[in-house]
Write an enzyme that holds these catalytic residues in place. Sequence first.
Site, PDB file in Angstrom:
ATOM      1  N   GLY A 170      39.698 -16.990  15.094  1.00 11.23           N
ATOM      2  CA  GLY A 170      40.151 -16.192  16.235  1.00 11.23           C
ATOM      3  C   GLY A 170      41.268 -16.904  16.973  1.00 11.23           C
ATOM      4  N   GLY A 171      41.109 -16.993  18.297  1.00 12.37           N
ATOM      5  CA  GLY A 171      42.141 -17.581  19.144  1.00 12.37           C
ATOM      6  C   GLY A 171      42.475 -19.018  18.791  1.00 12.37           C
ATOM      7  N   GLY A 405      73.705 -22.593  -7.127  1.00  8.80           N
ATOM      8  CA  GLY A 405      73.475 -22.538  -5.687  1.00  8.80           C
ATOM      9  C   GLY A 405      72.539 -23.636  -5.235  1.00  8.80           C
ATOM     10  N   ALA A 406      71.617 -24.029  -6.106  1.00 11.01           N
ATOM     11  CA  ALA A 406      70.656 -25.068  -5.727  1.00 11.01           C
ATOM     12  C   ALA A 406      71.376 -26.398  -5.482  1.00 11.01           C
ATOM     13  CB  ALA A 406      69.589 -25.211  -6.801  1.00 11.01           C
TER      14      ALA A 406
HETATM   15  C1  HXC Z   1      30.143 -18.649  22.951  1.00 10.93           C
HETATM   16  C2  HXC Z   1      29.488 -19.588  20.983  1.00 10.93           C
HETATM   17  C3  HXC Z   1      30.640 -19.073  20.333  1.00 10.93           C
HETATM   18  C4  HXC Z   1      31.538 -18.299  21.111  1.00 10.93           C
HETATM   19  C5  HXC Z   1      29.510 -20.181  18.909  1.00 10.93           C
HETATM   20  N1  HXC Z   1      28.829 -20.268  20.036  1.00 10.93           N
HETATM   21  N2  HXC Z   1      30.613 -19.448  19.047  1.00 10.93           N
HETATM   22  N3  HXC Z   1      29.250 -19.369  22.274  1.00 10.93           N
HETATM   23  N4  HXC Z   1      31.261 -18.105  22.404  1.00 10.93           N
HETATM   24  N5  HXC Z   1      32.651 -17.788  20.561  1.00 10.93           N
HETATM   25  C6  HXC Z   1      27.575 -21.007  20.284  1.00 10.93           C
HETATM   26  C7  HXC Z   1      26.358 -20.353  19.648  1.00 10.93           C
HETATM   27  O1  HXC Z   1      25.820 -19.409  20.510  1.00 10.93           O
HETATM   28  C8  HXC Z   1      25.458 -21.568  19.451  1.00 10.93           C
HETATM   29  O2  HXC Z   1      24.876 -21.899  20.688  1.00 10.93           O
HETATM   30  C9  HXC Z   1      26.414 -22.680  19.125  1.00 10.93           C
HETATM   31  O3  HXC Z   1      27.678 -22.258  19.641  1.00 10.93           O
HETATM   32  C10 HXC Z   1      26.550 -22.929  17.656  1.00 10.93           C
HETATM   33  O4  HXC Z   1      26.818 -21.691  17.004  1.00 10.93           O
HETATM   34  P1  HXC Z   1      26.032 -21.245  15.681  1.00 10.93           P
HETATM   35  O5  HXC Z   1      26.355 -19.826  15.453  1.00 10.93           O
HETATM   36  O6  HXC Z   1      24.609 -21.625  15.798  1.00 10.93           O
HETATM   37  O7  HXC Z   1      26.700 -22.186  14.602  1.00 10.93           O
HETATM   38  P2  HXC Z   1      27.114 -21.866  13.118  1.00 10.93           P
HETATM   39  O8  HXC Z   1      25.979 -21.183  12.414  1.00 10.93           O
HETATM   40  O9  HXC Z   1      27.605 -23.143  12.541  1.00 10.93           O
HETATM   41  O10 HXC Z   1      28.322 -20.851  13.203  1.00 10.93           O
HETATM   42  C11 HXC Z   1      29.524 -21.219  13.755  1.00 10.93           C
HETATM   43  C12 HXC Z   1      30.434 -19.971  13.942  1.00 10.93           C
HETATM   44  C13 HXC Z   1      29.633 -18.877  14.714  1.00 10.93           C
HETATM   45  C14 HXC Z   1      30.852 -19.457  12.569  1.00 10.93           C
HETATM   46  C15 HXC Z   1      31.674 -20.426  14.688  1.00 10.93           C
HETATM   47  O11 HXC Z   1      29.062 -19.477  15.855  1.00 10.93           O
HETATM   48  C16 HXC Z   1      30.479 -17.724  15.115  1.00 10.93           C
HETATM   49  O12 HXC Z   1      30.800 -16.871  14.296  1.00 10.93           O
HETATM   50  N6  HXC Z   1      30.816 -17.687  16.407  1.00 10.93           N
HETATM   51  C17 HXC Z   1      31.554 -16.587  16.980  1.00 10.93           C
HETATM   52  C18 HXC Z   1      32.970 -16.577  16.491  1.00 10.93           C
HETATM   53  C19 HXC Z   1      33.806 -15.522  17.178  1.00 10.93           C
HETATM   54  O13 HXC Z   1      33.651 -14.340  16.905  1.00 10.93           O
HETATM   55  N7  HXC Z   1      34.571 -15.938  18.189  1.00 10.93           N
HETATM   56  C20 HXC Z   1      35.383 -15.080  18.994  1.00 10.93           C
HETATM   57  C21 HXC Z   1      36.679 -14.911  18.251  1.00 10.93           C
HETATM   58  S1  HXC Z   1      37.738 -13.814  19.076  1.00 10.93           S
HETATM   59  P3  HXC Z   1      23.533 -22.751  20.806  1.00 10.93           P
HETATM   60  O14 HXC Z   1      23.192 -22.689  22.247  1.00 10.93           O
HETATM   61  O15 HXC Z   1      22.541 -22.093  19.908  1.00 10.93           O
HETATM   62  O16 HXC Z   1      23.872 -24.139  20.360  1.00 10.93           O
HETATM   63  C22 HXC Z   1      38.914 -14.786  19.635  1.00 10.93           C
HETATM   64  C23 HXC Z   1      40.026 -13.975  20.244  1.00 10.93           C
HETATM   65  C24 HXC Z   1      41.034 -14.854  20.897  1.00 10.93           C
HETATM   66  O17 HXC Z   1      38.913 -15.962  19.550  1.00 10.93           O
HETATM   67  C25 HXC Z   1      42.390 -14.353  20.596  1.00 10.93           C
HETATM   68  C26 HXC Z   1      43.425 -15.042  21.416  1.00 10.93           C
HETATM   69  C27 HXC Z   1      44.785 -14.716  20.931  1.00 10.93           C
END
Ligand code: HXC
Length: 511
Positions: A170-171, A405-406
Amino acid sequence: MKDIIEQLETRRANARLGGGERRTKAQHGRGKLTARERIDLLLDDGSFEEFDMFVEHRCVDFGMDKAEKIPGDGVVTGWGTVNGRTVFVFSKDFTVLGGSLSDTHAAKIVKVQEMALKVRAPIIGLFDAGGARIQEGVAALGGYGEVFLRNVRASGVIPQISVIMGPCAGGDVYSPAMTDFIFMVRDTSYMFVTGPEVVKTVTNETVTSEELGGAKVHSSKSSVADGAFDTDVDALLQVRRLIDFLPANCEDGVPEVPSFDDANRVDTSLDTLIPDNPNKPYDMRELITKVIDEADFFEIGTDFARNIITGFARLEGRSVGIVANQPMVLAGVLDSDASRKAARFVRFCDAFNIPIVTFVDVPGFLPGVAQEHGGIIKHGAKLLFAFSQATVPLVTVITRKAFGGAYVVMSSKHIGSDMNYAWPTAQIAVMGAKGAVEIIFRADTGDADAISERTREYEARFLSPFVAAERGYIDEVIQPHSTRRRITRALAMLRNKHVERPKRKHDNIPL
Ligand code: HXC
C-alpha cells in the site's frame, strides 16, 4: 532527583521493548530482526541517537483511545554514524501495530527527513510494515503524502536508501520507490501496491506474496529493487558498504579512503582478455575488478538486465561509477531494460558528482518487434539523455565492439565524454562486417568469393579503432595492460572539471 532519573530509565526501557516480548519472539521466529536490532547493526557501535521515543498516536476511533499505547508508535527514528560519517535512519517496528503508519508515525519520519536534508546527510529507511494504520483512515493517507513530498525534495540533494525487510504494501511502497536505491531481503520481504487477495478479487489471478512481489521478482524482473540479500544482517552490512562509496550530499564531493593499490599497477592478463573470435564472449566483470582499487566493486542491479553492469568502485581511493556492457549476456546488446538500468545509474552518479568510467563492448541496439513495441526508442533515449546531460568527469574505454547508435550512446566523445580510449582490439563501426557487406554489396550476393573478399576489405578498413582515432573520436589507442593507469590519470586530470549548462527550470528526460 534520583527517582526522576530512574523513572526516565524505566520509560526508556519500556519504549525499547516495542510491541513486547511475544511480538518480538514472533518477529525473530520469522527470521527477522527488530527495528532497533537493525539500527544497531547498521550504525557504528553506540552511535545511535534516537528522536521521539515517547511519541504516541492520537487516534480515538475503533477503540484506539482505550487500547494500550505503545511509545514510539511503530517507527524508530534518529541518527548515527557509518564508519564515522553521519547518516539519518528510520526503522519501522513491525511489533507495534504491524509498523503501520499513523499521523504521528508519519510526523516522526518527516522530522528525520527534514533533519537529514538540513544537515545534508544520507537517510536510510528500513521497511517492515502493514501500510496505512487502518484505524486512522485519511490521516494516514495525509501522512504518506507528507513523507513522499520530503522524498522528492531530498532527491538529488542527499542519498536516500530503502531496505525492505518484511511486508511493504500500500502506501509504504511509494516512499522507497522515490529513493535512490531499494534493497530487499530474500524470503522475508515483499512489496506490492495491492496484495494477493485484492489481485484475486480484481483480476482473478492466484499468486503468493512471494510470486507477486518477492525479492526475486523485484530484483530480476520488475527492477523495482536494486539488489537482494539473504538475511537482515547481510543487507545491513552491505548498506554500510554502499554508504562508504557515496558522498554525503550533492555538494560534498566523493569520499576518499586510503588506497593500498598502486595507481600505476599494470595487469598483463588484460592483453589476452579479448578472444580471437569476435563472437566469443568474455567476462567484463574480470576487466572491472582488475582495473579498480582492490577489486572492491559494489554492483547495483546485478540480477536485472545482466547485459549491462553498473556499480560503484574506487580509483586512487576515490569513488567512481562503472557502466559496462557485458558480452556474456545477450552479447552485451543494449535493450530497453539495459538502457533504463544504466540511465538511472548515470543520473545518480551525475547528481552526486561521482565520475563515471564506461567500458564498451556493444554490438548495437537489440532488434525485434518486442523491443520496438516495448518502446526501445524511448528507453534507449533515456541512456543517451543521461550521458549527454552528465557534467561529471566521463572516461570511456572501448574494448571491442562499438557499433551503430550504441557506439554513440555509450558515453562517446560526441555526447560529451571527456577522455575516450580504445584498446587495439576495438571495432568502431556503423555495423559488423557481415551486415555491412550484405547491404552495400548486394549485387555480389551469391558470389561467395566476392562476398568474402568484400568482408575482408571491410574488416581491414573499419573493424579497428583507427578510423575513429584518425578523426579524434578516440583520444588514444591504449595497451590493455595499462588501462588502470590511463583511467586513473585521466580522472586526476579531470578532477576540477567544471561545466555550466544554460539556465532552465529542469530538463525533460524521456520518461
Ligand atoms: C493497523 C495493522 C495493520 C494496519 C497490521 N496491523 N497491519 N494495524 N493498520 N494496516 C497489526 C495487526 O492488527 C496485528 O496486530 C499486527 O499488526 C501484526 O499483523 P498480522 O496480520 O498479525 O501479521 P501478519 O500475519 O504477518 O500479516 C502482515 C500483513 C497484514 C500482511 C501486513 O497485517 C496485513 O495485510 N495488514 C493490512 C495491510 C493493509 O491492507 N494495509 C493498508 C494498505 S492501504 P496485533 O495487535 O495482533 O499484533 C494503504 C493506502 C495508503 O496503505 C496509500 C497512500 C498513497
